[in-house]
Design a protein around this motif. Structure first.
Motif, PDB file in Angstrom:
ATOM      1  N   ASN A   1       0.819  -1.205   0.000  1.00 53.59           N
ATOM      2  CA  ASN A   1       0.000   0.000   0.000  1.00 53.59           C
ATOM      3  C   ASN A   1       0.855   1.258   0.000  1.00 53.59           C
ATOM      4  OD1 ASN A   1       0.912   0.286   2.653  1.00 53.59           O
ATOM      5  ND2 ASN A   1      -1.001  -0.371   3.568  1.00 53.59           N
ATOM      6  N   VAL A   2       0.239   2.354  -0.436  1.00 56.16           N
ATOM      7  CA  VAL A   2       0.947   3.628  -0.532  1.00 56.16           C
ATOM      8  C   VAL A   2      -0.013   4.762  -0.181  1.00 56.16           C
ATOM      9  CG1 VAL A   2       0.458   3.803  -3.021  1.00 56.16           C
ATOM     10  CG2 VAL A   2       2.338   5.140  -2.034  1.00 56.16           C
ATOM     11  N   LEU A   3       0.517   5.756   0.507  1.00 57.95           N
ATOM     12  CA  LEU A   3      -0.234   6.977   0.814  1.00 57.95           C
ATOM     13  C   LEU A   3       0.371   8.113  -0.002  1.00 57.95           C
ATOM     14  CD1 LEU A   3      -2.223   8.723   2.528  1.00 57.95           C
ATOM     15  CD2 LEU A   3      -0.364   8.972   4.198  1.00 57.95           C
ATOM     16  N   GLU A   4      -0.480   8.832  -0.744  1.00 57.24           N
ATOM     17  CA  GLU A   4      -0.029   9.998  -1.497  1.00 57.24           C
ATOM     18  C   GLU A   4      -0.569  11.261  -0.846  1.00 57.24           C
ATOM     19  OE1 GLU A   4      -0.163  11.890  -6.001  1.00 57.24           O
ATOM     20  OE2 GLU A   4      -1.901  10.823  -5.232  1.00 57.24           O
ATOM     21  N   ILE A   5       0.309  12.238  -0.635  1.00 60.89           N
ATOM     22  CA  ILE A   5      -0.090  13.540  -0.103  1.00 60.89           C
ATOM     23  C   ILE A   5      -0.157  14.499  -1.272  1.00 60.89           C
ATOM     24  CG2 ILE A   5       0.410  15.324   1.601  1.00 60.89           C
ATOM     25  CD1 ILE A   5       0.074  12.457   2.747  1.00 60.89           C
ATOM     26  N   GLY A   6      -1.359  14.900  -1.669  1.00 59.85           N
ATOM     27  CA  GLY A   6      -1.542  15.812  -2.789  1.00 59.85           C
ATOM     28  C   GLY A   6      -2.001  15.100  -4.040  1.00 59.85           C
ATOM     29  N   CYS A   7      -3.290  14.800  -4.126  1.00 55.66           N
ATOM     30  CA  CYS A   7      -3.826  14.035  -5.257  1.00 55.66           C
ATOM     31  C   CYS A   7      -3.770  14.833  -6.558  1.00 55.66           C
ATOM     32  CB  CYS A   7      -5.261  13.612  -4.955  1.00 55.66           C
ATOM     33  SG  CYS A   7      -6.050  12.630  -6.251  1.00 55.66           S
TER      34      CYS A   7
ATOM     35  N   PHE B   1       1.727   2.560   6.458  1.00 57.83           N
ATOM     36  CA  PHE B   1       1.840   2.478   5.010  1.00 57.83           C
ATOM     37  C   PHE B   1       3.234   1.990   4.622  1.00 57.83           C
ATOM     38  CE2 PHE B   1      -1.227   5.821   6.015  1.00 57.83           C
ATOM     39  CZ  PHE B   1      -2.339   5.375   5.316  1.00 57.83           C
ATOM     40  N   ASP B   2       3.287   1.114   3.631  1.00 54.93           N
ATOM     41  CA  ASP B   2       4.583   0.634   3.137  1.00 54.93           C
ATOM     42  C   ASP B   2       5.358   1.753   2.449  1.00 54.93           C
ATOM     43  OD1 ASP B   2       4.032  -1.986   3.984  1.00 54.93           O
ATOM     44  OD2 ASP B   2       2.979  -2.436   2.112  1.00 54.93           O
ATOM     45  N   ARG B   3       4.615   2.621   1.780  1.00 55.72           N
ATOM     46  CA  ARG B   3       5.228   3.738   1.071  1.00 55.72           C
ATOM     47  C   ARG B   3       4.378   4.999   1.290  1.00 55.72           C
ATOM     48  NH1 ARG B   3       8.285   0.054   0.920  1.00 55.72           N
ATOM     49  NH2 ARG B   3       9.391  -0.824  -0.888  1.00 55.72           N
ATOM     50  N   ILE B   4       5.048   6.152   1.335  1.00 60.00           N
ATOM     51  CA  ILE B   4       4.366   7.447   1.403  1.00 60.00           C
ATOM     52  C   ILE B   4       5.029   8.361   0.380  1.00 60.00           C
ATOM     53  CG2 ILE B   4       3.820   9.467   2.814  1.00 60.00           C
ATOM     54  CD1 ILE B   4       3.788   7.666   5.277  1.00 60.00           C
ATOM     55  N   LEU B   5       4.208   9.084  -0.379  1.00 56.29           N
ATOM     56  CA  LEU B   5       4.710   9.962  -1.429  1.00 56.29           C
ATOM     57  C   LEU B   5       4.120  11.357  -1.276  1.00 56.29           C
ATOM     58  CD1 LEU B   5       6.157  10.339  -4.215  1.00 56.29           C
ATOM     59  CD2 LEU B   5       3.986   9.698  -5.267  1.00 56.29           C
TER      60      LEU B   5
END
Length: 212
Positions: A82-88, A146-150
């Protein structure tokens, strides 16, 4: 369903990106699967397959495909869930990530942008992107770790809240503001500590607080 002519155009587009940035096979395939034309304003669609950033609503920008590719590569998505993105923003980065992660969580603070991004996901039949209207600097604790955050916007310093929401062994990628420039920085969480590696210069709109 992407027709043959469009598929050829997307493959040429991915080839143009790959000529500038080494892509893994899975990341290359993601760029051939998501039609960037869907994510740019109608008046700019003839430029959708150029390697340029383009303006969108609310004084925001859809990042250059090269920048999207770099951020995706530095996330090292292979093997992550899973990944979390800040700023769609337009939703293009999240759509690319949807081809690389089982679950994508994306937060946007501007309601008009998020509404349009959600409609694009619906039209493209993408069902593994979860959206939220909020200040992304708070993260999304309900679904952490989250495994990844962007970060898809630049920031002076990553809030500790987000490092806490990053899984052990996870990677966070953010454009960090330093001395008048922005540097794509990769953070790794190992043994509860954070190690940062500066990668390269970039240009993003800055993170802002609150909701619009």
């Amino acid at each position: 369903m992407i027709d043959t002519a469009k598929q050829i155009k997307l493959e040429n587009f991915a080839d143009d990106i790959a000529s500038e940035i080494p892509l893994t096979p899975t990341i290359y395939k993601a760029f051939t699967a998501i039609d960037r034309e869907m994510f740019v304003p109608v008046g700019f669609r003839h430029w959708a397959y150029r390697l340029d950033a383009l303006p969108i609503k609310a004084d925001q920008w859809i990042s250059s495909p090269l920048t999207v590719a770099k951020m995706t590569v530095y996330l090292e998505p292979d093997g992550a869930d899973n990944v979390l993105e800040i700023g769609c923003g337009s939703g293009y980065q999240a759509a690319i990530l949807s081809r690389l992660f089982r679950r994508v969580f994306t937060i946007e603070r501007i309601e008009a942008l998020l509404k349009e991004a959600k409609e694009r996901f619906r039209q493209l039949d993408i069902h593994n992107i979860h959206t939220r209207l909020d200040d992304g600097q708070r993260g999304w604790r309900q679904y952490a770790p989250f495994d990844r955050i962007l970060f898809s916007a630049s920031i002076r310093e990553v809030p500790d809240t987000l490092f806490k929401q990053l899984a052990e062994g996870g990677i966070l990628v953010a454009p960090i503001e330093r001395g008048g420039e922005q540097i794509i920085t990769q953070f790794r969480k190992e043994g509860g500590t954070i190690a940062a590696t500066a990668k390269e210069s970039c240009l993003f709109v800055p993170v802002k607080s609150g909701i619009e």
